[in-house]
Design a protein around this motif. Structure first.
Motif: not given
Length: 209
Positions: A130-133, A161-167, A178-182, A185-194
């Motif tokens: 979680e610290q690394r994310f 890799l991030a998908g492992w924590g979202q599915a 491992i969710h991106f709550d809070g 920036n990471l949430e926005g990135w994930y949405a753009r890539v998706s």
């Protein structure tokens, strides 16, 4: 070329890159329990270590490590811009990201994916991951993608890799939530890539949507 893959694993990254670059490659699905492919091959003859991805070139040469495969594919067409030129500082920055993702994120998930065997180690591994994310979230504060304004092979790797924590099906079974709550920036990135067409095609092809 042949890409040996297993759905919902890190082999999703080279699959995405193949789509981004419009490269032709046969997709060969591997059963992780039997190490047989959907074409009846013994996968251990391709990669004796048994894991995916593996990329078989036209001349029979096999590349077996994800970071090497990603860079090989990107270098097939430098104009696509998925990796900076070899020998540049930007290329070393890319390799820095790939090494970080492989050692700190990819390997960081292992105790969560094997929670029963890992036992109490999960309690140590989860906060570290979680610290690394959270650190990645900070790096994305002033950029759209890991390397700046443009999508790169590092983004493809992190997305897999991030998908492992979202599915939901994966997190409920493997305790890898491992969710991106809070982490806006990471949430926005994930949405753009998706939303990228190449990513969506890879997800559909692997039965992940």
């Amino acid at each position: 070329m042949k890409l040996y893959y297993l759905p919902a694993t890190c082999s999703l990254a080279p699959h995405i890159v193949l789509n981004e670059m419009g490269l032709e490659a046969s997709l060969v699905k591997v059963d992780h329990r039997t190490h047989r492919t959907d074409q009846g091959e013994d996968y251990l003859l391709v990669n004796p270590l048994g894991y995916v991805p593996a990329l078989m070139l036209e001349n029979g040469t096999v590349l077996r490590e994800g970071a090497a495969i990603l860079q090989y594919l990107a270098d097939l067409d430098p104009v696509a811009g998925l990796a900076p030129a070899n020998g540049t500082l930007a290329r070393y920055r890319l390799q820095e990201w790939l090494n970080f993702l492989a050692t700190e994120i990819h390997k960081g998930f292992i105790p969560l994916l094997y929670a029963v065997a890992a036992g109490k180690y999960v309690d140590t591994a989860r906060p570290k991951l979680e610290q690394r994310f959270a650190w990645i979230d900070q790096q994305l504060a002033d950029r759209d993608y890991l390397m700046g304004d443009g999508f790169s092979i590092a983004d493809a790797y992190l997305f897999a890799l991030a998908g492992w924590g979202q599915a939901a099906w994966l997190t409920s079974y493997y305790k890898a939530d491992i969710h991106f709550d809070g982490l806006a920036n990471l949430e926005g990135w994930y949405a753009r890539v998706s939303a990228r067409p190449a990513v969506r095609r890879a997800l559909v092809a692997e039965g992940l949507q």
